[in-house]
Design a protein around this motif. Structure first.
Motif, PDB file in Angstrom:
ATOM      1  N   ASN A 184       0.798  -1.232   0.000  1.00 36.33           N
ATOM      2  CA  ASN A 184       0.000   0.000   0.000  1.00 36.33           C
ATOM      3  C   ASN A 184       0.827   1.278   0.000  1.00 36.33           C
ATOM      4  OD1 ASN A 184      -2.600  -1.329   0.193  1.00 36.33           O
ATOM      5  ND2 ASN A 184      -2.031  -1.852   2.284  1.00 36.33           N
TER       6      ASN A 184
ATOM      7  N   TYR B 225       1.402   5.382   2.993  1.00 39.74           N
ATOM      8  CA  TYR B 225       0.266   6.237   3.365  1.00 39.74           C
ATOM      9  C   TYR B 225       0.153   6.424   4.876  1.00 39.74           C
ATOM     10  CZ  TYR B 225      -2.429   2.417   5.207  1.00 39.74           C
ATOM     11  OH  TYR B 225      -2.839   1.393   5.995  1.00 39.74           O
TER      12      TYR B 225
ATOM     13  N   LEU C 224       1.470   9.654   8.603  1.00 42.39           N
ATOM     14  CA  LEU C 224       0.222  10.418   8.711  1.00 42.39           C
ATOM     15  C   LEU C 224       0.408  11.903   8.909  1.00 42.39           C
ATOM     16  CD1 LEU C 224      -2.263   8.294  10.786  1.00 42.39           C
ATOM     17  CD2 LEU C 224      -1.811   8.320   8.353  1.00 42.39           C
ATOM     18  N   ALA C 225       1.568  12.275   9.367  1.00 43.73           N
ATOM     19  CA  ALA C 225       1.824  13.677   9.653  1.00 43.73           C
ATOM     20  C   ALA C 225       3.337  13.873   9.504  1.00 43.73           C
ATOM     21  CB  ALA C 225       1.347  14.013  11.060  1.00 43.73           C
ATOM     22  N   PRO C 226       3.791  15.108   9.443  1.00 45.72           N
ATOM     23  CA  PRO C 226       5.227  15.314   9.251  1.00 45.72           C
ATOM     24  C   PRO C 226       6.062  14.539  10.276  1.00 45.72           C
ATOM     25  CG  PRO C 226       4.062  17.374   9.003  1.00 45.72           C
ATOM     26  CD  PRO C 226       3.055  16.372   9.461  1.00 45.72           C
TER      27      PRO C 226
ATOM     28  N   HIS D 225       0.895  -0.470  10.708  1.00 47.82           N
ATOM     29  CA  HIS D 225       0.030  -1.448  11.370  1.00 47.82           C
ATOM     30  C   HIS D 225      -0.407  -2.486  10.356  1.00 47.82           C
ATOM     31  CE1 HIS D 225      -2.456   1.819   9.772  1.00 47.82           C
ATOM     32  NE2 HIS D 225      -3.427   0.935   9.597  1.00 47.82           N
TER      33      HIS D 225
ATOM     34  N   HIS E 166       7.134   9.238   1.253  1.00 48.36           N
ATOM     35  CA  HIS E 166       5.892  10.001   1.310  1.00 48.36           C
ATOM     36  C   HIS E 166       6.102  11.376   0.683  1.00 48.36           C
ATOM     37  CE1 HIS E 166       2.390  12.112   2.887  1.00 48.36           C
ATOM     38  NE2 HIS E 166       1.850  10.921   3.082  1.00 48.36           N
TER      39      HIS E 166
ATOM     40  N   ALA F  58       4.712  14.255   1.194  1.00 54.44           N
ATOM     41  CA  ALA F  58       4.629  15.467   2.011  1.00 54.44           C
ATOM     42  C   ALA F  58       5.340  15.377   3.355  1.00 54.44           C
ATOM     43  CB  ALA F  58       3.162  15.822   2.246  1.00 54.44           C
ATOM     44  N   HIS F  59       5.397  14.186   3.961  1.00 57.71           N
ATOM     45  CA  HIS F  59       5.787  14.122   5.379  1.00 57.71           C
ATOM     46  C   HIS F  59       7.162  13.527   5.659  1.00 57.71           C
ATOM     47  CE1 HIS F  59       1.815  15.440   5.907  1.00 57.71           C
ATOM     48  NE2 HIS F  59       1.205  14.292   5.917  1.00 57.71           N
TER      49      HIS F  59
ATOM     50  N   CYS G  57      -8.343   4.320   4.352  1.00 59.80           N
ATOM     51  CA  CYS G  57      -6.895   4.082   4.408  1.00 59.80           C
ATOM     52  C   CYS G  57      -6.609   2.748   3.746  1.00 59.80           C
ATOM     53  CB  CYS G  57      -6.379   4.136   5.841  1.00 59.80           C
ATOM     54  SG  CYS G  57      -6.716   2.683   6.829  1.00 59.80           S
ATOM     55  N   GLY G  58      -5.379   2.274   3.846  1.00 55.55           N
ATOM     56  CA  GLY G  58      -4.984   1.068   3.132  1.00 55.55           C
ATOM     57  C   GLY G  58      -5.595  -0.205   3.685  1.00 55.55           C
TER      58      GLY G  58
ATOM     59  N   THR H  26      -5.552   3.783  10.614  1.00 55.01           N
ATOM     60  CA  THR H  26      -5.431   5.107  10.063  1.00 55.01           C
ATOM     61  C   THR H  26      -6.783   5.738   9.739  1.00 55.01           C
ATOM     62  OG1 THR H  26      -3.514   4.155   8.996  1.00 55.01           O
ATOM     63  CG2 THR H  26      -4.113   6.365   8.361  1.00 55.01           C
TER      64      THR H  26
ATOM     65  N   ASN I 228      -5.887  10.407   1.568  1.00 55.39           N
ATOM     66  CA  ASN I 228      -4.728  11.223   1.205  1.00 55.39           C
ATOM     67  C   ASN I 228      -4.343  10.968  -0.253  1.00 55.39           C
ATOM     68  OD1 ASN I 228      -3.250   8.812   1.184  1.00 55.39           O
ATOM     69  ND2 ASN I 228      -2.574   9.095   3.287  1.00 55.39           N
ATOM     70  N   SER I 229      -3.417  11.755  -0.761  1.00 53.61           N
ATOM     71  CA  SER I 229      -3.142  11.684  -2.195  1.00 53.61           C
ATOM     72  C   SER I 229      -2.497  10.350  -2.579  1.00 53.61           C
ATOM     73  CB  SER I 229      -2.270  12.861  -2.631  1.00 53.61           C
ATOM     74  OG  SER I 229      -1.205  13.041  -1.753  1.00 53.61           O
ATOM     75  N   GLU I 230      -1.823   9.699  -1.618  1.00 53.99           N
ATOM     76  CA  GLU I 230      -1.206   8.405  -1.923  1.00 53.99           C
ATOM     77  C   GLU I 230      -2.269   7.380  -2.326  1.00 53.99           C
ATOM     78  OE1 GLU I 230       2.222   7.689  -1.335  1.00 53.99           O
ATOM     79  OE2 GLU I 230       2.631   9.741  -0.725  1.00 53.99           O
TER      80      GLU I 230
ATOM     81  N   GLU J 249      -3.854  15.603   3.957  1.00 53.10           N
ATOM     82  CA  GLU J 249      -2.499  15.045   4.036  1.00 53.10           C
ATOM     83  C   GLU J 249      -2.068  14.732   5.459  1.00 53.10           C
ATOM     84  OE1 GLU J 249      -1.203  13.875   1.503  1.00 53.10           O
ATOM     85  OE2 GLU J 249      -2.442  14.861   0.019  1.00 53.10           O
ATOM     86  N   ASN J 250      -2.477  15.553   6.411  1.00 56.50           N
ATOM     87  CA  ASN J 250      -2.121  15.302   7.812  1.00 56.50           C
ATOM     88  C   ASN J 250      -3.377  14.894   8.580  1.00 56.50           C
ATOM     89  OD1 ASN J 250      -1.445  15.396  10.512  1.00 56.50           O
ATOM     90  ND2 ASN J 250      -0.166  17.221  10.324  1.00 56.50           N
ATOM     91  N   TYR J 251      -3.467  13.609   8.879  1.00 54.95           N
ATOM     92  CA  TYR J 251      -4.687  13.069   9.494  1.00 54.95           C
ATOM     93  C   TYR J 251      -4.891  13.549  10.935  1.00 54.95           C
ATOM     94  CZ  TYR J 251      -5.594   9.670   5.746  1.00 54.95           C
ATOM     95  OH  TYR J 251      -5.901   9.067   4.551  1.00 54.95           O
TER      96      TYR J 251
END
Lengths: 145, 89
Positions: free
Chosen positions: A50, A53, A56-58, A64, A89, A91-92, B7-8, B13, B53-55, B71-73
């Protein structure tokens, strides 16, 4: 339910790849008997399939897998990487903190995620996790039940 | 209105995202049916909006729902801005 207990936190991990980092964070869960070794492999498989993804944040990754992949008890571990690791990723990246989530189907899973959200929804908490010298220093922000 | 948080795997998530989305919808005074699931279940599920998210959005390209990217969950401000922008259209 185990939320970032002392034996589930390692502040000095040297990993040179995302898979290595996921394995190190997952191993803490396995050592605490919260997941089976197969669950660690399932987290890595999920990353391969996958993509990143779960960054989740910077600077934060939360790998999991599924409850049926080998979760014995809802739990979250954390490792801090000595050297930031690029997970791919957009962005992060790069990742500095990896929280391995042993996802269960119980209500505890929900409680665990709520505590994780309380911890990670404030930037000053993340800044603190990046800087603390010891587990003891983290306690004030880990929160109660 | 039906919103899917995706999410995946549909385990961790997306649930985090759903909890934050529900908080934001509450603040905005919007009532919606919010569910969380993995990306393959979402692709065959009817919905008005899909938040992801974009992924992962790449795998949902041909879905009828409006895709909202976050982008930031953990960032409720970003979620709020994204929701406000789409829900007002």
């Amino acid at each position: 339910m185990k939320f970032l207990e002392r034996d589930l936190v390692d502040l000095n991990v040297d990993a040179d790849s995302p898979e290595h980092a996921i394995r190190a964070a997952g191993q803490l869960l396995a050592d605490a008997d919260a997941v089976s070794p197969a669950y660690i492999n399932a987290m890595i498989q999920s990353y391969r399939k996958n993509g990143p993804y779960f960054v989740l944040a910077p600077h934060l990754a939360i790998p999991h897998a599924r409850p049926e992949d080998g979760v014995k008890e809802a739990a979250i571990s954390m490792i801090r990487l000595e050297k930031p690791v690029v997970f791919g990723h957009s962005a992060h990246d790069p990742v500095r903190l990896v929280f391995a989530l042993g996802a269960s189907t119980s209500d505890e899973h929900l409680m665990l995620l709520k505590r994780l959200m309380q911890l990670l929804s404030r930037k000053e908490h993340i800044d603190m996790l990046l800087k603390v010298q010891s587990y003891q220093d983290m306690l004030p922000i880990l929160g109660g039940k | 209105m039906k919103i899917l948080c995706v999410c995946g795997l549909g385990q961790g998530t997306s649930l985090i995202l759903r909890m934050n989305v529900e908080t934001v919808l509450n603040e905005l005074g919007v009532t919606a049916d919010v569910e969380h699931m993995d990306v393959s279940s979402a692709s065959s599920m009817q919905a008005d909006y899909i938040i992801t998210n974009s992924e992962l959005a790449k795998s949902l390209g041909d879905h009828d729902a409006t895709i909202i990217l976050v982008e930031n969950y953990f960032d409720q401000e970003e979620i709020k801005t994204a929701l406000e922008k789409h829900l007002s259209q």
